[in-house]
Every structure is written in C-alpha cells, then in structure tokens.
Design a protein around this motif. Structure first.
Motif, PDB file in Angstrom:
ATOM      1  N   SER A  27       0.837  -1.203   0.000  1.00  0.00           N
ATOM      2  CA  SER A  27       0.000   0.000   0.000  1.00  0.00           C
ATOM      3  C   SER A  27       0.866   1.245   0.000  1.00  0.00           C
ATOM      4  O   SER A  27       1.980   1.261   0.528  1.00  0.00           O
ATOM      5  N   LYS A  28       0.321   2.268  -0.594  1.00  0.00           N
ATOM      6  CA  LYS A  28       0.977   3.562  -0.655  1.00  0.00           C
ATOM      7  C   LYS A  28       0.009   4.562  -0.038  1.00  0.00           C
ATOM      8  O   LYS A  28      -1.153   4.635  -0.451  1.00  0.00           O
ATOM      9  N   VAL A  29       0.468   5.308   0.943  1.00  0.00           N
ATOM     10  CA  VAL A  29      -0.404   6.279   1.600  1.00  0.00           C
ATOM     11  C   VAL A  29      -0.353   7.592   0.808  1.00  0.00           C
ATOM     12  O   VAL A  29       0.712   8.160   0.577  1.00  0.00           O
ATOM     13  N   VAL A  30      -1.528   8.010   0.376  1.00  0.00           N
ATOM     14  CA  VAL A  30      -1.650   9.267  -0.374  1.00  0.00           C
ATOM     15  C   VAL A  30      -2.644  10.166   0.349  1.00  0.00           C
ATOM     16  O   VAL A  30      -3.235   9.779   1.366  1.00  0.00           O
ATOM     17  N   LYS A  31      -2.862  11.352  -0.174  1.00  0.00           N
ATOM     18  CA  LYS A  31      -3.705  12.349   0.479  1.00  0.00           C
ATOM     19  C   LYS A  31      -5.100  11.807   0.796  1.00  0.00           C
ATOM     20  O   LYS A  31      -5.638  12.044   1.874  1.00  0.00           O
ATOM     21  N   GLY A  32      -5.700  11.072  -0.112  1.00  0.00           N
ATOM     22  CA  GLY A  32      -7.071  10.582   0.074  1.00  0.00           C
ATOM     23  C   GLY A  32      -7.177   9.272   0.833  1.00  0.00           C
ATOM     24  O   GLY A  32      -8.266   8.756   1.032  1.00  0.00           O
ATOM     25  N   GLY A  33      -6.083   8.682   1.221  1.00  0.00           N
ATOM     26  CA  GLY A  33      -6.135   7.389   1.915  1.00  0.00           C
ATOM     27  C   GLY A  33      -5.003   6.489   1.463  1.00  0.00           C
ATOM     28  O   GLY A  33      -3.874   6.929   1.295  1.00  0.00           O
ATOM     29  N   ARG A  34      -5.334   5.233   1.238  1.00  0.00           N
ATOM     30  CA  ARG A  34      -4.311   4.269   0.801  1.00  0.00           C
ATOM     31  C   ARG A  34      -4.591   3.798  -0.615  1.00  0.00           C
ATOM     32  O   ARG A  34      -5.739   3.563  -0.980  1.00  0.00           O
ATOM     33  N   ARG A  35      -3.515   3.597  -1.375  1.00  0.00           N
ATOM     34  CA  ARG A  35      -3.624   2.972  -2.703  1.00  0.00           C
ATOM     35  C   ARG A  35      -2.970   1.609  -2.615  1.00  0.00           C
ATOM     36  O   ARG A  35      -1.796   1.494  -2.249  1.00  0.00           O
ATOM     37  N   PHE A  36      -3.717   0.582  -2.970  1.00  0.00           N
ATOM     38  CA  PHE A  36      -3.191  -0.771  -2.890  1.00  0.00           C
ATOM     39  C   PHE A  36      -2.667  -1.232  -4.240  1.00  0.00           C
ATOM     40  O   PHE A  36      -3.229  -0.922  -5.287  1.00  0.00           O
ATOM     41  N   GLY A  37      -1.583  -1.990  -4.186  1.00  0.00           N
ATOM     42  CA  GLY A  37      -1.017  -2.614  -5.375  1.00  0.00           C
ATOM     43  C   GLY A  37      -0.673  -4.053  -5.038  1.00  0.00           C
ATOM     44  O   GLY A  37      -0.678  -4.447  -3.860  1.00  0.00           O
ATOM     45  N   PHE A  38      -0.399  -4.850  -6.060  1.00  0.00           N
ATOM     46  CA  PHE A  38      -0.100  -6.260  -5.847  1.00  0.00           C
ATOM     47  C   PHE A  38       1.150  -6.649  -6.616  1.00  0.00           C
ATOM     48  O   PHE A  38       1.371  -6.191  -7.734  1.00  0.00           O
ATOM     49  N   ALA A  39       1.950  -7.501  -5.987  1.00  0.00           N
ATOM     50  CA  ALA A  39       3.138  -8.058  -6.634  1.00  0.00           C
ATOM     51  C   ALA A  39       2.969  -9.574  -6.675  1.00  0.00           C
ATOM     52  O   ALA A  39       2.609 -10.185  -5.664  1.00  0.00           O
ATOM     53  N   ALA A  40       3.193 -10.171  -7.831  1.00  0.00           N
ATOM     54  CA  ALA A  40       3.004 -11.618  -7.990  1.00  0.00           C
ATOM     55  C   ALA A  40       4.309 -12.275  -8.414  1.00  0.00           C
ATOM     56  O   ALA A  40       5.080 -11.717  -9.202  1.00  0.00           O
ATOM     57  N   LEU A  41       4.555 -13.463  -7.879  1.00  0.00           N
ATOM     58  CA  LEU A  41       5.701 -14.294  -8.258  1.00  0.00           C
ATOM     59  C   LEU A  41       5.146 -15.563  -8.887  1.00  0.00           C
ATOM     60  O   LEU A  41       4.379 -16.287  -8.251  1.00  0.00           O
ATOM     61  N   VAL A  42       5.499 -15.818 -10.148  1.00  0.00           N
ATOM     62  CA  VAL A  42       4.954 -16.937 -10.914  1.00  0.00           C
ATOM     63  C   VAL A  42       6.090 -17.786 -11.470  1.00  0.00           C
ATOM     64  O   VAL A  42       7.120 -17.252 -11.889  1.00  0.00           O
ATOM     65  N   VAL A  43       5.890 -19.116 -11.475  1.00  0.00           N
ATOM     66  CA  VAL A  43       6.835 -20.051 -12.078  1.00  0.00           C
ATOM     67  C   VAL A  43       6.141 -20.706 -13.275  1.00  0.00           C
ATOM     68  O   VAL A  43       4.996 -21.139 -13.161  1.00  0.00           O
ATOM     69  N   VAL A  44       6.839 -20.754 -14.428  1.00  0.00           N
ATOM     70  CA  VAL A  44       6.284 -21.320 -15.655  1.00  0.00           C
ATOM     71  C   VAL A  44       7.226 -22.396 -16.169  1.00  0.00           C
ATOM     72  O   VAL A  44       8.445 -22.227 -16.130  1.00  0.00           O
ATOM     73  N   GLY A  45       6.670 -23.527 -16.638  1.00  0.00           N
ATOM     74  CA  GLY A  45       7.498 -24.593 -17.191  1.00  0.00           C
ATOM     75  C   GLY A  45       6.729 -25.426 -18.194  1.00  0.00           C
ATOM     76  O   GLY A  45       5.506 -25.360 -18.271  1.00  0.00           O
ATOM     77  N   ASP A  46       7.466 -26.240 -18.960  1.00  0.00           N
ATOM     78  CA  ASP A  46       6.832 -27.109 -19.952  1.00  0.00           C
ATOM     79  C   ASP A  46       6.833 -28.576 -19.529  1.00  0.00           C
ATOM     80  O   ASP A  46       6.424 -29.430 -20.294  1.00  0.00           O
ATOM     81  N   GLN A  47       7.287 -28.882 -18.329  1.00  0.00           N
ATOM     82  CA  GLN A  47       7.371 -30.235 -17.777  1.00  0.00           C
ATOM     83  C   GLN A  47       8.269 -31.147 -18.610  1.00  0.00           C
ATOM     84  O   GLN A  47       8.142 -32.359 -18.566  1.00  0.00           O
ATOM     85  N   LYS A  48       9.187 -30.541 -19.378  1.00  0.00           N
ATOM     86  CA  LYS A  48      10.143 -31.306 -20.175  1.00  0.00           C
ATOM     87  C   LYS A  48      11.562 -30.799 -19.969  1.00  0.00           C
ATOM     88  O   LYS A  48      12.431 -31.028 -20.804  1.00  0.00           O
ATOM     89  N   GLY A  49      11.787 -30.047 -18.891  1.00  0.00           N
ATOM     90  CA  GLY A  49      13.131 -29.577 -18.613  1.00  0.00           C
ATOM     91  C   GLY A  49      13.335 -28.082 -18.751  1.00  0.00           C
ATOM     92  O   GLY A  49      14.412 -27.589 -18.488  1.00  0.00           O
ATOM     93  N   ARG A  50      12.295 -27.345 -19.175  1.00  0.00           N
ATOM     94  CA  ARG A  50      12.423 -25.891 -19.284  1.00  0.00           C
ATOM     95  C   ARG A  50      11.574 -25.235 -18.198  1.00  0.00           C
ATOM     96  O   ARG A  50      10.427 -25.632 -17.980  1.00  0.00           O
ATOM     97  N   VAL A  51      12.139 -24.224 -17.546  1.00  0.00           N
ATOM     98  CA  VAL A  51      11.425 -23.556 -16.460  1.00  0.00           C
ATOM     99  C   VAL A  51      11.913 -22.113 -16.352  1.00  0.00           C
ATOM    100  O   VAL A  51      13.044 -21.806 -16.722  1.00  0.00           O
ATOM    101  N   GLY A  52      11.033 -21.237 -15.861  1.00  0.00           N
ATOM    102  CA  GLY A  52      11.394 -19.846 -15.658  1.00  0.00           C
ATOM    103  C   GLY A  52      10.517 -19.234 -14.579  1.00  0.00           C
ATOM    104  O   GLY A  52       9.453 -19.760 -14.265  1.00  0.00           O
ATOM    105  N   PHE A  53      10.970 -18.135 -14.018  1.00  0.00           N
ATOM    106  CA  PHE A  53      10.152 -17.439 -13.025  1.00  0.00           C
ATOM    107  C   PHE A  53      10.072 -15.969 -13.381  1.00  0.00           C
ATOM    108  O   PHE A  53      10.937 -15.432 -14.069  1.00  0.00           O
ATOM    109  N   GLY A  54       8.998 -15.326 -12.935  1.00  0.00           N
ATOM    110  CA  GLY A  54       8.818 -13.919 -13.234  1.00  0.00           C
ATOM    111  C   GLY A  54       8.110 -13.204 -12.102  1.00  0.00           C
ATOM    112  O   GLY A  54       7.409 -13.811 -11.298  1.00  0.00           O
ATOM    113  N   HIS A  55       8.304 -11.905 -12.074  1.00  0.00           N
ATOM    114  CA  HIS A  55       7.741 -11.051 -11.046  1.00  0.00           C
ATOM    115  C   HIS A  55       6.979  -9.942 -11.758  1.00  0.00           C
ATOM    116  O   HIS A  55       7.495  -9.330 -12.677  1.00  0.00           O
ATOM    117  N   GLY A  56       5.728  -9.723 -11.342  1.00  0.00           N
ATOM    118  CA  GLY A  56       4.927  -8.669 -11.953  1.00  0.00           C
ATOM    119  C   GLY A  56       4.220  -7.845 -10.901  1.00  0.00           C
ATOM    120  O   GLY A  56       3.803  -8.370  -9.874  1.00  0.00           O
TER     121      GLY A  56
END
Length: 182
Positions: A27-56
């Motif tokens: 959350s970020k506190v601003v003049k009118g109150g709080r602004r909420f944001g979200f951060a996600a951590l995701v793992v993606v793979g093909d189940q054949k030996g390839r994998v990656g992770f990302g943050h958004g």
C-alpha cells in the motif's frame, strides 16, 4: 492472417503450465487514503526440462499475474534431467540469505520439497527429488536460490567431453561408485 498467428501463439503458450507462488499486497499512503497494489511471483514450465520465473506488479491481482507470467516465459532456462525424472548430481544454490540444497533421488521418491521449490520442480517435470531450504524462507530468495542451483546442473556428457573421456566410461565409474556405497 492475424487470427492464424494468434492461434499459433495460443497453442505455443498452452504447452506451458504456470504456478502462482506468492502474492504480496503493498500500500501507498496518499492524500485521500491508501492505494493498494499487488506483486506476484509466478513459475512457468513445460514439464520437459524448461522452467522460468517472473515477477509482476500492478494495481489488480490478475494483471500482476499476467505480467509475471510473461516475464517468466521470457526468462526460461533448460535443466538437463536424468531419465527425465531427477537431477544428475546433488547441488547447492544461493541468493542473498536464501540457501537451498537439491539432491537427486531414486525412482518412486517423489518431490520432497516445500513451498516455492515444489512449484518449480512440478513445472520443470521433475518427479523424484529431495530439496531442503536452509536459509531464508522468503519466497523470492528461495526461488532465486533454486534457479541458481539449477543453472549449475551439468549433463555428464559435457563433463566427459571436458575430461576427454567417453560418456560410457564416465557412466561406468558412476555405477562402480554406487555399487561401493551400498
């Protein structure tokens, strides 16, 4: 033409499975109150030996997950697997205070790992592994430490080539060592 390209892209993307590892509400506190944001951590793979992770990060959860998934697909790595089910050798990984130990396991062991590491191994297609997180329990550090370990996984064919011996000789030595341990 554009429709065909979109269908091809969807088919290519459908070969990947993704796992949501962690969502953080900030959350970020601003003049009118709080602004909420979200951060996600995701793992993606093909189940054949390839994998990656990302943050958004975004103001809504679905958008954060979408950004993280796209980031994960761009940053994929290939991990050589023994018999398509486990690691070739035991390995350690570090990132910040995160420290993980990954051990190859015999057939039928399953995935013995907690939280974020389990998601990585499932999307990677690994079936037998024993993993232990000895450092930070922060999901970001655990994922990055696990990827550090997986990046250092080396196929025995590469080791045999570096040593200037045949792959079969290296495998015979491995079988002899396994026989001595039992």
């Amino acid at each position: 033409m554009a429709q065909k390209e979109r269908n091809d892209r969807d088919e290519r993307n459908s070969e990947f499975i993704d796992r949501l590892v962690h969502i953080n509400r900030v959350s970020k506190v601003v003049k009118g109150g709080r602004r909420f944001g979200f951060a996600a951590l995701v793992v993606v793979g093909d189940q054949k030996g390839r994998v990656g992770f990302g943050h958004g990060k975004a103001r809504e959860v679905p958008e954060a997950v979408r950004k993280a998934t796209e980031s994960a697909k761009r940053e994929m790595i290939y991990v050589p697997l023994r018999s398509g089910r486990t690691l070739h050798h035991d390995i350690e990984g570090r990132h910040g205070a995160g420290y993980v130990l990954l051990r190859a396991a015999s057939a039928g062991t399953g995935i013995i790992a907690g939280g974020p590491m389990r998601a990585i191994f499932e999307t990677l297609g690994m079936q037998d592994i024993v993993a232990k997180s000895l450092g930070s329990s922060n999901p970001y550090n655990m994922v990055r430490a696990t990827f550090d370990a997986l990046k250092h996984q080396v196929h025995p064919k590469n080791i045999a080539a570096q040593r200037g011996i045949k792959y079969s000789v290296l495998q015979a030595r491995r079988q002899n060592l396994i026989g001595l341990e039992e």
